[in-house]
Design a protein around this motif. Structure first.
Motif, PDB file in Angstrom:
ATOM      1  N   ILE A 433       0.722  -1.345  -0.172  1.00 26.27           N
ATOM      2  CA  ILE A 433      -0.021  -0.067   0.004  1.00 26.27           C
ATOM      3  C   ILE A 433       0.892   1.304   0.107  1.00 26.27           C
ATOM      4  CG2 ILE A 433      -1.585   1.345   1.316  1.00 26.27           C
ATOM      5  CD1 ILE A 433      -2.883  -1.337   2.067  1.00 26.27           C
ATOM      6  N   VAL A 434       1.799   1.333   0.736  1.00 28.97           N
ATOM      7  CA  VAL A 434       2.692   2.405   0.917  1.00 28.97           C
ATOM      8  C   VAL A 434       3.655   2.680  -0.156  1.00 28.97           C
ATOM      9  CG1 VAL A 434       4.695   3.622   2.155  1.00 28.97           C
ATOM     10  CG2 VAL A 434       2.566   2.337   3.540  1.00 28.97           C
ATOM     11  N   GLY A 435       4.436   1.511  -0.822  1.00 26.01           N
ATOM     12  CA  GLY A 435       5.559   1.704  -1.699  1.00 26.01           C
ATOM     13  C   GLY A 435       4.792   1.176  -3.222  1.00 26.01           C
ATOM     14  N   GLY A 436       3.792   0.616  -3.379  1.00 26.50           N
ATOM     15  CA  GLY A 436       3.324  -0.001  -4.465  1.00 26.50           C
ATOM     16  C   GLY A 436       3.671  -1.589  -4.645  1.00 26.50           C
ATOM     17  N   LEU A 437       3.492  -1.838  -5.912  1.00 26.90           N
ATOM     18  CA  LEU A 437       3.595  -3.406  -6.224  1.00 26.90           C
ATOM     19  C   LEU A 437       4.788  -3.769  -6.558  1.00 26.90           C
ATOM     20  CD1 LEU A 437       2.039  -6.197  -6.774  1.00 26.90           C
ATOM     21  CD2 LEU A 437       1.900  -5.252  -9.363  1.00 26.90           C
ATOM     22  N   GLU A 438       5.581  -4.802  -6.063  1.00 25.40           N
ATOM     23  CA  GLU A 438       6.850  -5.203  -6.482  1.00 25.40           C
ATOM     24  C   GLU A 438       7.074  -5.311  -7.832  1.00 25.40           C
ATOM     25  OE1 GLU A 438       8.442  -8.038  -4.208  1.00 25.40           O
ATOM     26  OE2 GLU A 438       8.788  -7.324  -2.169  1.00 25.40           O
ATOM     27  N   LYS A 439       8.190  -4.828  -8.471  1.00 23.03           N
ATOM     28  CA  LYS A 439       8.557  -5.394  -9.841  1.00 23.03           C
ATOM     29  C   LYS A 439       9.853  -5.895  -9.962  1.00 23.03           C
ATOM     30  CE  LYS A 439       6.062  -1.147 -11.564  1.00 23.03           C
ATOM     31  NZ  LYS A 439       6.132   0.316 -12.089  1.00 23.03           N
ATOM     32  N   LYS A 474      13.462  -1.555   7.780  1.00 23.17           N
ATOM     33  CA  LYS A 474      14.210  -2.403   6.350  1.00 23.17           C
ATOM     34  C   LYS A 474      14.625  -1.526   5.249  1.00 23.17           C
ATOM     35  CE  LYS A 474      10.244  -3.987   4.085  1.00 23.17           C
ATOM     36  NZ  LYS A 474       9.666  -5.285   3.149  1.00 23.17           N
ATOM     37  N   VAL A 475      15.549  -2.087   4.686  1.00 21.34           N
ATOM     38  CA  VAL A 475      16.000  -1.475   3.399  1.00 21.34           C
ATOM     39  C   VAL A 475      16.004  -2.308   2.274  1.00 21.34           C
ATOM     40  CG1 VAL A 475      17.907  -0.059   2.198  1.00 21.34           C
ATOM     41  CG2 VAL A 475      17.585  -0.109   4.900  1.00 21.34           C
ATOM     42  N   THR A 476      15.300  -1.696   1.293  1.00 25.44           N
ATOM     43  CA  THR A 476      15.182  -2.740  -0.077  1.00 25.44           C
ATOM     44  C   THR A 476      15.525  -2.086  -1.388  1.00 25.44           C
ATOM     45  OG1 THR A 476      13.699  -4.064  -1.426  1.00 25.44           O
ATOM     46  CG2 THR A 476      12.784  -2.066  -0.193  1.00 25.44           C
ATOM     47  N   ILE A 477      15.881  -2.928  -2.085  1.00 27.45           N
ATOM     48  CA  ILE A 477      16.354  -2.340  -3.537  1.00 27.45           C
ATOM     49  C   ILE A 477      15.514  -3.024  -4.513  1.00 27.45           C
ATOM     50  CG2 ILE A 477      18.842  -1.707  -3.098  1.00 27.45           C
ATOM     51  CD1 ILE A 477      19.660  -4.195  -4.422  1.00 27.45           C
ATOM     52  N   VAL A 478      14.368  -3.690  -4.206  1.00 23.35           N
ATOM     53  CA  VAL A 478      13.412  -4.382  -5.136  1.00 23.35           C
ATOM     54  C   VAL A 478      12.709  -3.066  -5.533  1.00 23.35           C
ATOM     55  CG1 VAL A 478      11.648  -5.984  -5.429  1.00 23.35           C
ATOM     56  CG2 VAL A 478      13.562  -6.479  -3.912  1.00 23.35           C
ATOM     57  N   PRO A 479      12.424  -2.760  -6.872  1.00 22.88           N
ATOM     58  CA  PRO A 479      11.568  -1.711  -7.328  1.00 22.88           C
ATOM     59  C   PRO A 479      10.183  -1.843  -6.942  1.00 22.88           C
ATOM     60  CG  PRO A 479      13.024  -2.617  -9.002  1.00 22.88           C
ATOM     61  CD  PRO A 479      13.074  -3.573  -7.885  1.00 22.88           C
ATOM     62  N   ARG A 480       9.524  -0.973  -6.431  1.00 23.85           N
ATOM     63  CA  ARG A 480       8.075  -0.745  -6.184  1.00 23.85           C
ATOM     64  C   ARG A 480       7.516   0.553  -6.629  1.00 23.85           C
ATOM     65  NH1 ARG A 480       5.575  -3.959  -2.020  1.00 23.85           N
ATOM     66  NH2 ARG A 480       7.045  -5.305  -0.938  1.00 23.85           N
ATOM     67  N   GLY A 481       6.448   0.309  -7.449  1.00 24.89           N
ATOM     68  CA  GLY A 481       5.767   1.535  -8.003  1.00 24.89           C
ATOM     69  C   GLY A 481       6.777   2.161  -8.914  1.00 24.89           C
ATOM     70  N   GLN A 482       7.054   3.563  -8.534  1.00 32.89           N
ATOM     71  CA  GLN A 482       8.028   4.326  -9.414  1.00 32.89           C
ATOM     72  C   GLN A 482       9.313   4.457  -8.913  1.00 32.89           C
ATOM     73  OE1 GLN A 482       5.775   7.933  -9.815  1.00 32.89           O
ATOM     74  NE2 GLN A 482       4.484   7.156 -11.180  1.00 32.89           N
ATOM     75  N   SER A 483       9.594   3.719  -7.648  1.00 40.33           N
ATOM     76  CA  SER A 483      10.782   3.954  -6.647  1.00 40.33           C
ATOM     77  C   SER A 483      11.414   2.792  -7.099  1.00 40.33           C
ATOM     78  CB  SER A 483      10.553   4.015  -5.387  1.00 40.33           C
ATOM     79  OG  SER A 483       9.971   2.864  -4.786  1.00 40.33           O
ATOM     80  N   LEU A 484      12.908   3.033  -7.294  1.00 41.66           N
ATOM     81  CA  LEU A 484      13.868   1.897  -7.729  1.00 41.66           C
ATOM     82  C   LEU A 484      14.331   1.239  -6.245  1.00 41.66           C
ATOM     83  CD1 LEU A 484      15.968   3.688 -10.303  1.00 41.66           C
ATOM     84  CD2 LEU A 484      14.121   1.928 -10.630  1.00 41.66           C
ATOM     85  N   GLY A 485      14.163   1.835  -5.250  1.00 40.37           N
ATOM     86  CA  GLY A 485      14.502   1.285  -4.010  1.00 40.37           C
ATOM     87  C   GLY A 485      13.751   2.017  -2.822  1.00 40.37           C
ATOM     88  N   ALA A 486      13.876   1.405  -1.546  1.00 43.24           N
ATOM     89  CA  ALA A 486      13.236   2.165  -0.499  1.00 43.24           C
ATOM     90  C   ALA A 486      13.686   1.794   0.870  1.00 43.24           C
ATOM     91  CB  ALA A 486      11.750   1.869  -0.439  1.00 43.24           C
ATOM     92  N   ALA A 487      13.723   2.683   1.882  1.00 41.66           N
ATOM     93  CA  ALA A 487      14.372   2.473   3.173  1.00 41.66           C
ATOM     94  C   ALA A 487      12.993   2.708   4.047  1.00 41.66           C
ATOM     95  CB  ALA A 487      15.426   3.361   3.637  1.00 41.66           C
ATOM     96  N   TRP A 488      12.590   1.768   4.848  1.00 44.11           N
ATOM     97  CA  TRP A 488      11.478   1.615   5.626  1.00 44.11           C
ATOM     98  C   TRP A 488      11.566   2.148   7.157  1.00 44.11           C
ATOM     99  CZ3 TRP A 488       6.906   0.941   2.727  1.00 44.11           C
ATOM    100  CH2 TRP A 488       6.911   0.258   1.422  1.00 44.11           C
TER     101      TRP A 488
END
Length: 641
Positions: A433-439, A474-488
């Protein structure tokens, strides 16, 4: 929401077009029956042929219309004459009952003398005079008018709501579109069904007491409030709270949206307001609930492009009159909801109309746990699911957001063929919901992946080293939505924020771009969302909260919303230059601070990035293994491992 309990779900409904077609067919039937006794148009007969037919006794009857036209009915002898073969039978090849011919004559007296002689010689049975009554001609003359009326009715129905509600009928266009919920059958929601919102429920409970036992207050000289305005962000449960009031008070509940008053026809909105209050008074005690009242209650006179006789303003004027017009003993209370109270008209907000404003805020951690309990009830979940844990993972979520999280978690569990929804499903739902669908199948080059890992590791490193930065999950470099990575992160729920806390958050946000600068000595476009965030924070510090020394204790924020209609800034050009300079200085100082932190921890930054490239997702434990425990986490509760 209350269910639509239709007592006659299979009741036959007559289409208006079926009625129109039936009327048209009836007109056609009358024209055939009364206009002539046959379905074949009579042939024209020359005057010279009439004398010959009268002499031979081929005419049985003559009917004279308007002293100039005549219809001729042939006798059996005349029908047998080959000359009359064309009129002997109708279009269905049946014997033609007549009239067989029509004719025009010049002098009625001479024509009548011919008929009298033939009748005296018994070569004519009879003749008669009648007034013309040709329904087919009348129908043809009226048909254009009927078509125009039909097209007009069709257009009116389309423009007045396409047949929905009272406004669907052209003659009911001024009627209210409010939906009435019966307190015995429709309204089942009570305060027990509303989780959280303790402050709002306590404040609105008094309205329920007014409706249940008005004498308790009126005996002491008190007056029942005429209105209450529910104000709060979207999804916080304003509409649900209003329905709970109706369920608790056990009174009729009229529900409609502010846009239901809006119509393209002049005077319709005001007429619907009058009709709404008339219905409510007839069923009093009652509640009128207007959702999204800002659609009709926006401040008057702010739009310079509209004329003085604006239809929306007329509707608002009527609403103001009705709210302040009906007597206090009518027991009709108006509830309204909006998330834009700042744009409402001041006259609408005054005491005597909306006597009280009830702020429905976003739920805190305890209220979120209660909301989770409500929405988890219909789900098949694992035993011992920690509601407090779920509440901690959803800071800033509204009731609608939490309902969406529960539904998304159930969908994720079903997608993975699970028999029950577990903790990980809820975490995945929050991420979704926050980051979008994993790609995961998005094509990313190794160089780009390295840059993304360094960027996200920079966020994690700087936030780990700063006291007031939000704790990392957590930190991820799996693309979600329009972002290429995210730190939660799990932000602390503060009521007030101090400058050092805001600066730490800005520094952690700039950690991504700073890490690229430290590692590659060049920057990229990947920090767009970070720059947008810190620019908003810096501008708020300078222009809203008065946290800048050069600008001083001044705010340019207008809580009334009047500034959005202004074409000028509330400060001079010189002040604008100072504001721009201070915003830039704030951001640049935190950027340099982030670079310094990362320069001191460059090895750990690269180590964290390598783990991130390998695993794609890292958690708090991985950072503790590299950096050690945070010294300022002693008073913080442990969150996620």
């Amino acid at each position: 929401m209350a269910k639509d309990n239709n007592p006659n779900p299979n009741k036959f409904r007559i289409s208006p077009w079926l009625v129109y077609t039936s009327i048209l067919l009836i007109f056609l039937f009358i024209s055939f029956v009364t206009g002539s006794s046959s379905l074949q148009e009579p042939a024209q007969l020359k005057s010279s042929n009439i004398d010959n037919m009268l002499t031979k006794g081929q005419i049985k009857n003559v009917i004279i219309f308007n002293n100039k036209d005549a219809e001729i009915y042939l006798s059996d002898e005349g029908l047998k004459d080959p000359a009359n073969k064309k009129v002997a039978k109708d279009i269905f090849d049946r014997p033609n009952k007549g009239p067989h011919y029509t004719t025009k004559f010049g002098d009625l007296k001479s024509f009548q003398e011919k008929l009298d002689r033939a009748k005296a010689e018994k070569k004519l049975v009879d003749y008669d005079f009648k007034e013309a009554s040709n329904w087919s001609d009348i129908l043809i003359s009226l048909l254009p008018v009927i078509i125009i009326i039909g097209v007009w009715i069709f257009i009116m129905r389309k423009m007045s709501g396409g047949g929905a509600g009272g406004g669907g009928q052209i003659f009911n266009i001024g009627k209210s579109k409010a939906r009435l919920f019966d307190e015995k059958n429709d309204v089942k929601t009570t305060f027990k069904d509303v989780a959280g919102l303790e402050g709002a429920k306590e404040e609105i409970q008094e309205i329920v007491e007014f409706l249940k036992n008005p004498e308790k207050f009126t005996n002491l000289g008190g007056k029942i409030p005429k209105g209450a305005l529910l104000v709060g962000p979207p999804g916080t449960g304003k509409t649900l709270l209003a329905k709970a009031v109706a369920g608790e008070a056990q009174v009729p509940f009229f529900s409609l949206s502010g846009s239901d008053f809006v119509e393209m026809f002049v005077g319709v909105g005001a007429s619907r307001v009058r009709d709404l209050f008339k219905q409510a008074k007839e069923k009093s005690p009652a509640i009128i609930f207007i959702d999204e009242i800002d659609a009709v209650g926006r401040a008057r006179g702010k739009n310079s492009m509209s004329g003085g006789n604006d239809e929306r303003e007329n509707t608002l004027n009527q609403l103001l009159t009705e709210m302040d017009g009906f007597g206090s003993n009518s027991n009709v209370i108006v509830l309204a909801a909006t998330n834009r109270a700042d744009v409402l008209d001041k006259a609408l907000m005054r005491a005597g109309r909306f006597d009280r404003q009830i702020f429905v805020d976003l739920p805190d951690i305890r209220e979120r746990a209660e909301i989770f309990k409500v929405h988890l009830a219909p789900l098949k979940k694992v035993e011992g699911l920690d509601l407090d844990f779920l509440a901690k993972q959803t800071p800033g979520f509204s009731g609608a957001d939490i309902a969406n999280v529960c539904n998304e978690a159930a969908l994720i569990a079903a997608r993975n063929n699970k028999t029950a929804v577990d903790k990980q499903d809820f975490l995945d739902a929050v991420d979704r919901i926050v980051g979008g669908l994993e790609k995961k199948n998005k094509i990313i080059t190794p160089e780009e992946k390295k840059a993304i890992a360094i960027h996200e590791a920079g966020h994690a490193t700087v936030s780990w080293m700063l006291e007031h930065a939000a704790p990392l999950i957590k930190v991820t470099i799996v693309p979600r939505g329009q972002s290429l990575g995210a730190a939660w992160y799990l932000p602390e729920e503060r009521q007030i924020v101090r400058p050092d806390q805001m600066l730490d958050e800005m520094c952690a946000t700039m950690g991504g771009r700073a890490a690229e600068k430290v590692t590659f000595n060049r920057i990229s476009t990947g920090a767009l969302s970070d720059l947008e965030k810190v620019t908003k924070q810096a501008r708020a510090m300078v222009t809203i909260y008065g946290l800048n020394e050069k600008i001083g204790n001044v705010t340019y924020y207008d809580s009334s919303g009047q500034s959005e209609y202004s074409f000028s800034k509330p400060y001079s050009d010189e002040t604008a230059k100072v504001i721009d300079t201070e915003i830039s200085a704030l951001i640049e100082s935190q950027y340099q601070r982030a670079i310094q932190i990362l320069e001191e921890n460059k090895d750990k930054l690269n180590q964290l990035a390598d783990i991130l490239i390998e695993k794609e997702v890292i958690f708090k434990d991985d950072l503790e293994a590299i950096f050690g425990k945070r010294s300022f986490d002693k008073n913080l509760e442990e969150v996620v491992s």
